[in-house]
Motif scaffolding. Sequence first.
Motif, PDB file in Angstrom:
ATOM      1  N   PRO A  59      -5.588  -3.956  11.646  1.00 55.29           N
ATOM      2  CA  PRO A  59      -6.712  -3.204  10.949  1.00 55.29           C
ATOM      3  C   PRO A  59      -6.251  -2.754   9.572  1.00 55.29           C
ATOM      4  O   PRO A  59      -5.261  -1.985   9.765  1.00 55.29           O
ATOM      5  CB  PRO A  59      -7.228  -2.396  12.005  1.00 55.29           C
ATOM      6  CG  PRO A  59      -6.713  -2.658  13.225  1.00 55.29           C
ATOM      7  CD  PRO A  59      -5.435  -3.498  13.047  1.00 55.29           C
ATOM      8  N   THR A  60      -7.106  -3.002   8.785  1.00 54.21           N
ATOM      9  CA  THR A  60      -6.219  -2.605   7.240  1.00 54.21           C
ATOM     10  C   THR A  60      -7.593  -1.974   6.476  1.00 54.21           C
ATOM     11  O   THR A  60      -8.582  -2.299   6.313  1.00 54.21           O
ATOM     12  CB  THR A  60      -5.803  -3.865   6.626  1.00 54.21           C
ATOM     13  OG1 THR A  60      -4.824  -4.491   7.328  1.00 54.21           O
ATOM     14  CG2 THR A  60      -5.384  -3.442   5.231  1.00 54.21           C
ATOM     15  N   LEU A  61      -7.058  -0.733   5.728  1.00 54.07           N
ATOM     16  CA  LEU A  61      -7.769   0.086   4.852  1.00 54.07           C
ATOM     17  C   LEU A  61      -7.197   0.052   3.626  1.00 54.07           C
ATOM     18  O   LEU A  61      -5.775   0.383   3.383  1.00 54.07           O
ATOM     19  CB  LEU A  61      -8.115   1.383   5.487  1.00 54.07           C
ATOM     20  CG  LEU A  61      -8.641   2.422   4.474  1.00 54.07           C
ATOM     21  CD1 LEU A  61     -10.063   1.910   3.822  1.00 54.07           C
ATOM     22  CD2 LEU A  61      -8.657   3.881   4.857  1.00 54.07           C
ATOM     23  N   ILE A  62      -7.828  -0.396   2.681  1.00 54.48           N
ATOM     24  CA  ILE A  62      -7.200  -0.396   1.294  1.00 54.48           C
ATOM     25  C   ILE A  62      -8.179   0.212   0.314  1.00 54.48           C
ATOM     26  O   ILE A  62      -9.407   0.158   0.368  1.00 54.48           O
ATOM     27  CB  ILE A  62      -7.264  -2.035   0.660  1.00 54.48           C
ATOM     28  CG1 ILE A  62      -6.273  -2.898   1.703  1.00 54.48           C
ATOM     29  CG2 ILE A  62      -6.472  -2.028  -0.893  1.00 54.48           C
ATOM     30  CD1 ILE A  62      -6.387  -4.427   1.267  1.00 54.48           C
ATOM     31  N   GLY A  67      -2.965   3.394  14.083  1.00 56.09           N
ATOM     32  CA  GLY A  67      -2.506   2.309  13.934  1.00 56.09           C
ATOM     33  C   GLY A  67      -2.821   1.178  13.129  1.00 56.09           C
ATOM     34  O   GLY A  67      -2.529   0.116  13.125  1.00 56.09           O
ATOM     35  N   TRP A  68      -3.557   2.004  11.935  1.00 57.66           N
ATOM     36  CA  TRP A  68      -4.057   0.940  10.810  1.00 57.66           C
ATOM     37  C   TRP A  68      -2.987   0.783  10.079  1.00 57.66           C
ATOM     38  O   TRP A  68      -2.206   1.580   9.621  1.00 57.66           O
ATOM     39  CB  TRP A  68      -5.371   1.644  10.174  1.00 57.66           C
ATOM     40  CG  TRP A  68      -6.756   1.367  10.762  1.00 57.66           C
ATOM     41  CD1 TRP A  68      -6.732   1.863  12.122  1.00 57.66           C
ATOM     42  CD2 TRP A  68      -7.846   0.765  10.606  1.00 57.66           C
ATOM     43  NE1 TRP A  68      -8.187   1.583  12.707  1.00 57.66           N
ATOM     44  CE2 TRP A  68      -8.647   0.817  11.735  1.00 57.66           C
ATOM     45  CE3 TRP A  68      -8.049   0.239   9.245  1.00 57.66           C
ATOM     46  CZ2 TRP A  68      -9.987   0.390  11.340  1.00 57.66           C
ATOM     47  CZ3 TRP A  68      -9.448  -0.331   9.321  1.00 57.66           C
ATOM     48  CH2 TRP A  68     -10.320  -0.036  10.148  1.00 57.66           C
ATOM     49  N   ASN A  69      -2.971  -0.216   9.014  1.00 62.51           N
ATOM     50  CA  ASN A  69      -2.057  -0.351   7.875  1.00 62.51           C
ATOM     51  C   ASN A  69      -3.490   0.270   6.750  1.00 62.51           C
ATOM     52  O   ASN A  69      -4.543  -0.134   6.591  1.00 62.51           O
ATOM     53  CB  ASN A  69      -1.883  -1.552   7.238  1.00 62.51           C
ATOM     54  CG  ASN A  69      -0.720  -2.439   8.187  1.00 62.51           C
ATOM     55  OD1 ASN A  69      -0.057  -1.543   8.640  1.00 62.51           O
ATOM     56  ND2 ASN A  69      -0.947  -3.667   8.300  1.00 62.51           N
ATOM     57  N   ALA A  70      -2.924   1.363   6.196  1.00 60.05           N
ATOM     58  CA  ALA A  70      -3.745   2.102   5.415  1.00 60.05           C
ATOM     59  C   ALA A  70      -2.991   2.756   4.190  1.00 60.05           C
ATOM     60  O   ALA A  70      -2.065   3.688   4.443  1.00 60.05           O
ATOM     61  CB  ALA A  70      -4.601   3.159   6.119  1.00 60.05           C
ATOM     62  N   GLY A  71      -3.878   2.699   3.007  1.00 58.95           N
ATOM     63  CA  GLY A  71      -3.266   3.357   1.758  1.00 58.95           C
ATOM     64  C   GLY A  71      -3.726   2.789   0.521  1.00 58.95           C
ATOM     65  O   GLY A  71      -4.630   1.962   0.598  1.00 58.95           O
ATOM     66  N   PHE A  72      -3.235   3.374  -0.380  1.00 58.02           N
ATOM     67  CA  PHE A  72      -3.800   2.967  -1.940  1.00 58.02           C
ATOM     68  C   PHE A  72      -3.156   1.760  -2.432  1.00 58.02           C
ATOM     69  O   PHE A  72      -1.842   1.592  -2.148  1.00 58.02           O
ATOM     70  CB  PHE A  72      -3.688   4.290  -2.814  1.00 58.02           C
ATOM     71  CG  PHE A  72      -4.620   5.379  -2.532  1.00 58.02           C
ATOM     72  CD1 PHE A  72      -5.429   5.994  -3.620  1.00 58.02           C
ATOM     73  CD2 PHE A  72      -4.664   6.298  -1.311  1.00 58.02           C
ATOM     74  CE1 PHE A  72      -6.369   6.825  -3.347  1.00 58.02           C
ATOM     75  CE2 PHE A  72      -5.509   7.194  -1.057  1.00 58.02           C
ATOM     76  CZ  PHE A  72      -6.350   7.518  -2.320  1.00 58.02           C
ATOM     77  N   GLU A  83      -4.282   8.807   6.285  1.00 53.11           N
ATOM     78  CA  GLU A  83      -3.539   9.498   7.114  1.00 53.11           C
ATOM     79  C   GLU A  83      -3.916   9.352   8.558  1.00 53.11           C
ATOM     80  O   GLU A  83      -3.167   9.009   9.458  1.00 53.11           O
ATOM     81  CB  GLU A  83      -3.277  10.917   6.840  1.00 53.11           C
ATOM     82  CG  GLU A  83      -2.360  11.393   5.539  1.00 53.11           C
ATOM     83  CD  GLU A  83      -1.284  10.793   5.536  1.00 53.11           C
ATOM     84  OE1 GLU A  83      -0.557  11.336   6.762  1.00 53.11           O
ATOM     85  OE2 GLU A  83      -0.686  10.222   4.734  1.00 53.11           O
ATOM     86  N   GLN A  84      -5.241   9.562   8.598  1.00 52.29           N
ATOM     87  CA  GLN A  84      -5.924   9.633  10.070  1.00 52.29           C
ATOM     88  C   GLN A  84      -5.749   8.235  10.555  1.00 52.29           C
ATOM     89  O   GLN A  84      -5.547   7.593  11.816  1.00 52.29           O
ATOM     90  CB  GLN A  84      -7.162  10.117  10.037  1.00 52.29           C
ATOM     91  CG  GLN A  84      -7.254  11.760   9.577  1.00 52.29           C
ATOM     92  CD  GLN A  84      -8.430  12.369   9.883  1.00 52.29           C
ATOM     93  OE1 GLN A  84      -9.783  11.617  10.202  1.00 52.29           O
ATOM     94  NE2 GLN A  84      -8.768  13.540   9.195  1.00 52.29           N
ATOM     95  N   LEU A 102       0.915  -1.384   0.046  1.00 56.05           N
ATOM     96  CA  LEU A 102      -0.121  -0.052   0.037  1.00 56.05           C
ATOM     97  C   LEU A 102       0.812   1.345  -0.020  1.00 56.05           C
ATOM     98  O   LEU A 102       2.046   1.236   0.231  1.00 56.05           O
ATOM     99  CB  LEU A 102      -0.877   0.123   1.011  1.00 56.05           C
ATOM    100  CG  LEU A 102      -1.791  -1.090   1.690  1.00 56.05           C
ATOM    101  CD1 LEU A 102      -2.489  -0.954   2.858  1.00 56.05           C
ATOM    102  CD2 LEU A 102      -2.763  -1.395   0.109  1.00 56.05           C
ATOM    103  N   THR A 103       0.291   2.239  -0.534  1.00 57.35           N
ATOM    104  CA  THR A 103       1.026   3.625  -0.508  1.00 57.35           C
ATOM    105  C   THR A 103       0.161   4.777  -0.163  1.00 57.35           C
ATOM    106  O   THR A 103      -1.019   4.613  -0.357  1.00 57.35           O
ATOM    107  CB  THR A 103       1.792   3.841  -1.874  1.00 57.35           C
ATOM    108  OG1 THR A 103       2.426   4.959  -1.924  1.00 57.35           O
ATOM    109  CG2 THR A 103       0.611   3.963  -3.187  1.00 57.35           C
TER     110      THR A 103
END
Length: 785
Positions: A133-136, A105-110, A99-100, A32-33
């Motif tokens: 926890p992950t947001l893709i 503590g999430w893994n978050a990105g595009f 960003e938020q 993710l980026t």
Amino acid sequence: MQDASIVGAGNSVVQIVGDGNTVTAGCPHLTLTRYVARRQIRQDLDRLSPYTRSTPLLGREMELASLHTFLNDLRAMSARVLIGGGGSGKTRLALELCEQASSDGWNAGFVTRTELHRFFGQQNLSDWGWQNPTLIVVDYAAEHAELLSKWLDELTDRAVPPKHVLRLLLLERHATTETGWWTTVFASGGWGVTSKRALLDPSEPVSIRPITRVGDRLALLDNMLAQASPDRLIDLPMHDDAFRDKLMQLAWGGDPLFLMMGAFEMIKVGHASALALGRIDLADALAKREIDRLQQLAQPRSLDPALVQHLAACVTLAQGMSREDFERFASSEKAAINRPSGGDPAVLADLLELALPRINGIAPLLPDLIGEALVMRTMRQDAGALAVLRCHAAFGRPVTESVIRCAQDFAQHSRAPLHWLEGIIDALGENCTELAALDASLPMDSVVLRDVNLRVAERVHALCTAGEEALPYRRAASLSGLAIRLALVGQRERALQAAHEEVELYRALAAEHPDAFRPDLALSLNNLANRLSELGRQEPALPIAQEAFELYRELATERPDVFGPDLAMSLNNLANRLSELGRHEPALPVAQEAVALYRKFAAQRLDMFGSDLAMSLNNLALRLNGLGRHEPAVPIAREAVELYRVLAAERPDVFGSDLAMSLNNLALGLIQLGQHEPALQTAQQAAELYRTLATERPEVFRPALATSLFVLSLETREVYDAVSALPVAREAVATLAPALLHLPDAHARLMGALLDYYLQLCESSGRGPDAELIAPLMPYFTDEE
């Protein structure tokens, strides 16, 4: 710049905060980026890119709060579809959310296009997992519909529940639950469809709304002016009521990107002139600025400025190129456009890497709208069309997606993108995979793209039904898309035939696998009822609409979160079918239940259900008028009009016809209350809108225009006299005549009323009827009939 981490052991999500990092792991992993490397501002227009995050996120408190609710829901896995036009701020909002979430503590990105394809090329993909926890976020989701569908099949088929939550946010300009990329992702694949739809939160696409507060619009303008013109040559009249009103009335004033673009133009032409520009004018002005910059870079390097511009447009169409791909393409393209001495490919690559930098290659010109304007300025006439096809031959689907976006944004001003799409369709030949991807990517609700949509749907259907090995559910899905697109271009008899075939296929599938195919059967029944109604066959339409409603009632009882909106839709359609048969009393409570459901949904998510609420309100007003209850009908009709005004201001290509329809119905209600002056004004607005629509698509909008002219003539007679009303009535008859001759069963009832009224006006005015006009129509109205 580099900040990479492999989270956990075994299966992994790899979060990349910077760009250009390489990470390897033994088990399937996903990179993710958050595009940190793109935050650098190298030149003024970089401030317009969402990736630079050059301005604070303004006016999006509700959207962010809703997205945080989505993240914090108790479900282990869920998905949301966020839609909005170019410049509406989808990417910027998603970046802020990442960003938020990361700070929490999430893994978050595009996930980029390249990474998504690499991810699906790994072995043992079903073993993929995540340890936080992950947001893709997936941008341009339509382009990846097939991969996303397979991914959700894998996720919903997991035997062991995940230890941590997973959220998937899909971004796209358009989506509809009837057909297209949304159905490819969430309503295809057989037995797992219900499980995939159950992931959705909410169950339908969410539209990002315009910025509604004048203070936020002013602050965004002011912030961008402060960056782009530190000396502040332009002072905004922040407290001037006329300026504030103008800013709120602008068609583009609620879109963050256009406000930022407007600020750039204010520096050049002043605030009053900038606010007078349209969307295309703003994009074109800034594209011209980029062309000038590229040419200024080319001249001291002894490079051909026109060639540099041409290649920058090609890179933008391809959505970026690696240096290796660029040099190879530039070599062949120089010969193709007869500019062999325009510059060495390596030197050209050096320049464009400087002008449009990205890690390991050359970036497209961003934001998309300015890049599209560059393409439109560059790829002109036949030579430009051939260059687009060469780009497509070299880089495939990304070019197709770019052309679709050009068509969405520019086709009302130039037909060039439509010609490019036609060329791409021809080039795809019988490539079923790529044609299906194109079919899924095309926005169904765009009027200017309807012919292209139909051509692709016909090609896909022909390929899906070729040979005995064709799978029944694929044939059914292709028929569904074909029937809808035929109806949208006015080919109603063919649409009905396709809808009948679709229902029969889904009946057989649902009998064998009810859990998987009952939703498809319900939707196909609903569509068949609509197709019958459009042809004036109300008697057979009613039991089919009733069956669709009963199926949706069962489904909504089992899964209200998934099928509640479908139930509301089926109620609305059932009320219409009852009313068409004169059964106004039983139609009224059905219409009221539909409105009550949509009010509940819209109270929670107006951005998503506002158009459905407007539609149901309009229909309820008609039901009340049918019962002679005009007093309560008019305020309901007015509420529908106001909702549609907002929607049409944001997306005129989609909601312009709905606004015209609601205005016409409001005029009818005002007539019944004897309010003739406002009724006349409202009818005039409806007729003008329908005239424009019928000019663009006569086969679709002639009957609606004829109806609105009928209403306008009635009110003209009331306010003025029969002589003034006569030419409007004649126009109504002439408008409907071609539709009657083509489909007499569908239009004979309306034409009969129009002819009676027209002849009455002729008699009242002492004028003779136009014999040449009415003579071909009279055989349809004999005494025997």
